[in-house]
Scaffold this active site. Sequence first.
Site, PDB file in Angstrom:
ATOM      1  N   HIS A  69      14.908 -12.703 -32.965  1.00 24.10           N
ATOM      2  CA  HIS A  69      14.204 -12.319 -31.737  1.00 24.10           C
ATOM      3  C   HIS A  69      14.271 -13.401 -30.665  1.00 24.10           C
ATOM      4  O   HIS A  69      14.301 -13.092 -29.468  1.00 24.10           O
ATOM      5  CB  HIS A  69      12.760 -11.929 -32.042  1.00 24.10           C
ATOM      6  CG  HIS A  69      12.664 -10.625 -32.767  1.00 24.10           C
ATOM      7  ND1 HIS A  69      12.672  -9.420 -32.119  1.00 24.10           N
ATOM      8  CD2 HIS A  69      12.610 -10.344 -34.092  1.00 24.10           C
ATOM      9  CE1 HIS A  69      12.614  -8.436 -33.004  1.00 24.10           C
ATOM     10  NE2 HIS A  69      12.563  -8.974 -34.215  1.00 24.10           N
ATOM     11  N   GLU A  81      14.291  -4.489 -23.077  1.00 22.85           N
ATOM     12  CA  GLU A  81      15.631  -4.901 -22.643  1.00 22.85           C
ATOM     13  C   GLU A  81      16.136  -4.037 -21.496  1.00 22.85           C
ATOM     14  O   GLU A  81      17.323  -3.973 -21.228  1.00 22.85           O
ATOM     15  CB  GLU A  81      16.615  -4.863 -23.820  1.00 22.85           C
ATOM     16  CG  GLU A  81      17.034  -3.494 -24.276  1.00 22.85           C
ATOM     17  CD  GLU A  81      16.076  -2.813 -25.242  1.00 22.85           C
ATOM     18  OE1 GLU A  81      16.448  -1.762 -25.776  1.00 22.85           O
ATOM     19  OE2 GLU A  81      14.955  -3.300 -25.466  1.00 22.85           O
ATOM     20  N   ASP A 105      20.347  -1.024 -19.259  1.00 22.12           N
ATOM     21  CA  ASP A 105      19.833  -1.279 -20.599  1.00 22.12           C
ATOM     22  C   ASP A 105      20.899  -1.995 -21.423  1.00 22.12           C
ATOM     23  O   ASP A 105      22.082  -1.653 -21.337  1.00 22.12           O
ATOM     24  CB  ASP A 105      19.474   0.067 -21.250  1.00 22.12           C
ATOM     25  CG  ASP A 105      18.675  -0.082 -22.514  1.00 22.12           C
ATOM     26  OD1 ASP A 105      17.541  -0.587 -22.444  1.00 22.12           O
ATOM     27  OD2 ASP A 105      19.184   0.306 -23.580  1.00 22.12           O
TER      28      ASP A 105
END
Length: 171
Positions: free
Chosen positions: A50, A80, A37
């Site tokens: 973004h 993610e 992550d």
Amino acid sequence: MVDGLTQLANRRRLQSDFGGLLQRLREDQPLALWMLDIDHFKSINDNWGHSAGDEVIKHLATLCRALVRPQDLVVRYGGEEFCVLMPDTSLADALHMAEQVRAATAKSVCVPDAGTLLAGAPSLEIRLTVSIGVAELRVDGCEELEDLVATADRRLYAAKKSGRNQVVNHD
């Protein structure tokens, strides 16, 4: 079977490949999995935008693909979060390879197109780190993909709780 943003395998492909691997797996063959992550990803989106966040995800996908073996399956698991399924890989070997990816990510720089960045972006470069949880099917007593993912995910969160930018392979 393929994630549109990264061109990596998606969760459906992971489930399909895992089922096939499990059927062919001998009793003594290891099978490892990482959950990975991006640390502080929300702040990347908040500070750079973004579109830049998408570029960071693609950057990490490229790094992972380049640093794992051809037989390993790199998956965009969601948002993610990524996972890597590693046939014929012991927990110790998976830990070593995860550490290589973690270190390479920390040294890397993502440079999104300047036109996609928010006006107040702190810089043109984005540095990122990752936290990784590692599990192995037999050592960790897992029988199904869900068990293996849950074990690796628990360790991923332990890595995050312990300060991020690290790999954890035990509870």
